[in-house]
Design an enzyme around this catalytic site. Sequence first.
Site, PDB file in Angstrom:
ATOM      1  N   THR A   2       0.828  -1.210   0.000  1.00  0.00           N
ATOM      2  CA  THR A   2       0.000   0.000   0.000  1.00  0.00           C
ATOM      3  C   THR A   2       0.862   1.259   0.000  1.00  0.00           C
ATOM      4  OG1 THR A   2      -0.087  -0.206   2.394  1.00  0.00           O
ATOM      5  CG2 THR A   2      -2.004  -1.008   1.177  1.00  0.00           C
ATOM      6  N   ASP A   3       2.135   1.149   0.402  1.00  0.00           N
ATOM      7  CA  ASP A   3       2.892   2.394   0.648  1.00  0.00           C
ATOM      8  C   ASP A   3       3.243   3.148  -0.636  1.00  0.00           C
ATOM      9  OD1 ASP A   3       5.036   0.711   0.003  1.00  0.00           O
ATOM     10  OD2 ASP A   3       6.197   1.170   1.801  1.00  0.00           O
ATOM     11  N   GLY A  38      17.446 -10.262   4.671  1.00  0.00           N
ATOM     12  CA  GLY A  38      16.712 -10.881   3.571  1.00  0.00           C
ATOM     13  C   GLY A  38      15.519 -11.712   4.007  1.00  0.00           C
ATOM     14  N   SER A  53      13.300  -6.319   7.260  1.00  0.00           N
ATOM     15  CA  SER A  53      13.869  -4.990   7.055  1.00  0.00           C
ATOM     16  C   SER A  53      15.184  -4.745   7.764  1.00  0.00           C
ATOM     17  CB  SER A  53      12.854  -3.921   7.448  1.00  0.00           C
ATOM     18  OG  SER A  53      12.689  -3.081   6.359  1.00  0.00           O
ATOM     19  N   ASP A  70       9.225   0.996   6.029  1.00  0.00           N
ATOM     20  CA  ASP A  70      10.227   0.264   6.809  1.00  0.00           C
ATOM     21  C   ASP A  70      11.052   1.198   7.681  1.00  0.00           C
ATOM     22  OD1 ASP A  70       9.275  -1.817   5.334  1.00  0.00           O
ATOM     23  OD2 ASP A  70      11.043  -1.988   4.037  1.00  0.00           O
TER      24      ASP A  70
HETATM   25  P1  ADP Z   1      15.696  -7.087   4.289  1.00  0.00           P
HETATM   26  O1  ADP Z   1      15.692  -5.607   4.446  1.00  0.00           O
HETATM   27  O2  ADP Z   1      14.322  -7.645   4.100  1.00  0.00           O
HETATM   28  O3  ADP Z   1      16.417  -7.807   5.380  1.00  0.00           O
HETATM   29  P2  ADP Z   1      17.223  -6.406   1.952  1.00  0.00           P
HETATM   30  O4  ADP Z   1      17.640  -7.189   0.773  1.00  0.00           O
HETATM   31  O5  ADP Z   1      16.420  -5.182   1.745  1.00  0.00           O
HETATM   32  O6  ADP Z   1      16.474  -7.434   2.942  1.00  0.00           O
HETATM   33  O7  ADP Z   1      18.493  -5.971   2.784  1.00  0.00           O
HETATM   34  C1  ADP Z   1      19.470  -6.916   3.145  1.00  0.00           C
HETATM   35  C2  ADP Z   1      20.851  -6.357   2.844  1.00  0.00           C
HETATM   36  O8  ADP Z   1      21.145  -5.295   3.788  1.00  0.00           O
HETATM   37  C3  ADP Z   1      21.958  -7.368   3.060  1.00  0.00           C
HETATM   38  O9  ADP Z   1      22.148  -8.158   1.894  1.00  0.00           O
HETATM   39  C4  ADP Z   1      23.145  -6.466   3.345  1.00  0.00           C
HETATM   40  O10 ADP Z   1      23.678  -5.936   2.157  1.00  0.00           O
HETATM   41  C5  ADP Z   1      22.514  -5.327   4.127  1.00  0.00           C
HETATM   42  N1  ADP Z   1      22.615  -5.591   5.570  1.00  0.00           N
HETATM   43  C6  ADP Z   1      21.594  -5.763   6.434  1.00  0.00           C
HETATM   44  N2  ADP Z   1      22.046  -5.967   7.702  1.00  0.00           N
HETATM   45  C7  ADP Z   1      23.387  -5.936   7.636  1.00  0.00           C
HETATM   46  C8  ADP Z   1      24.451  -6.079   8.597  1.00  0.00           C
HETATM   47  N3  ADP Z   1      24.205  -6.325   9.866  1.00  0.00           N
HETATM   48  N4  ADP Z   1      25.724  -5.969   8.153  1.00  0.00           N
HETATM   49  C9  ADP Z   1      25.979  -5.729   6.847  1.00  0.00           C
HETATM   50  N5  ADP Z   1      25.040  -5.574   5.915  1.00  0.00           N
HETATM   51  C10 ADP Z   1      23.754  -5.685   6.275  1.00  0.00           C
HETATM   52 MG    MG Z   2      15.035  -4.239   2.981  1.00  0.00          MG
END
Ligand code: ADP
Ligand code: MG
Length: 385
Positions: free
Chosen positions: A33-34, A124, A128, A174
Amino acid sequence: MNRTAQEFRDLYGRPPEGVWAAPGRVNLIGEHTDYNDGFALPFALPQRTEVAAARRTDRRLGLHSADVPSGVVTLDLTDLDPDRTPRGPAGWTAYPAGVVWALLEAGLPVGGVDLHVRSDVPAGAGLSSSAALEVATALALTELYGIPLRGPELAALARRAENAYVGVPCGVMDQTASACATEGHALRLDTRSLEQRHIPFDCAASGLRLLVLDTRVKHDLADGAYAERRTSCHRAADALGLPALRDLPYADLPEALSRLADPIGRRRVRHVVTENERVRRVEEELRAGRLRAVGPLLTEGHASLRDDYEVSCPELDLAVATANAAGAYGARMTGGGFGGSALALIDADAETEITRAVVGAFTAAGFTPPHVSRAVPSAGAGRIV
Ligand code: ADP
Ligand code: MG
């Protein structure tokens, strides 16, 4: 001493000036929705991303994460000049570098800094981790450099980093949840006006619990499908002569659908409009203290995402169907879809039974068993050391 601070000291040979933390989030209801100027109802998780940081005297940036096996990555602030570098490199450093980039773009007085990141938000999983990383970084940098950006403005900056520098066209939900949520509350967000309402949401007091069922899959379709859904929503709003699908009242849905020729477009519109209505109804049930009544609305939302919006996947459908068959009040996929996590509202007493049922069903289907955790509405971002 805080572990993240200790690790910072070991890495950089000096103590950090502080440690900031920002949580992951789940969205209770209000999915896709956002980008239609609509409504969402996320809350912050207890899992959070910590950033230990200290200013540098030069204009350089040191980046390190305990969750990524590599040494410190060093960047120069001149390489983050928004006029020369419209887009960041691939990889995790784009998230914190993007925050610096967005501060520079906004003309704010940010300088060099060393950062060390540690998180227990699974990356992932649709919870978020990216927003948690951006918001914790933004909070660290703005406090260290005396930049008075907080709450919604900080969320907007973090989103700008993800949209423009990382290159992910996410909405503002998010980052807003991570920056602004409060403990024991869900955050009802109007993504057009950015109005926020903090709605008491205490499952434990009602003998209830929320489970996050992380399917641990991410299907490749996700990015392309997200862009396609955005486009078809914007096209449908145009065809209806509306600024956004948010402007289509629920009561006018049947008449509007009769004016749309494209059957796929009709289903996308039906999801968005009924989903905004579900946010309204869930808010109403929460305010009336009828937490169990939220369950069927979650399940209705899942069916809409599965059938009308077509962003679910077999793992999410199985998690939802099995949790419901095993006695959940309701369940739905949460996040963008094509993998990630589902959310189930259950009796606290039923946790073992429902977890066992879902894990059993995944094993029987030949899927990797989901990771199951409890979701407790927690505080938004802040300084912890
Ligand atoms: P989500 O936000 O749903 O977890 P995203 O694909 O949007 O998935 O974001 C995940 C990405 O954010 C990871 O692949 C990495 O690049 C980055 N990330 C998230 N947390 C960390 C962390 N603790 N250290 C390094 N990179 C991170
Ligand atoms: Mg994300």
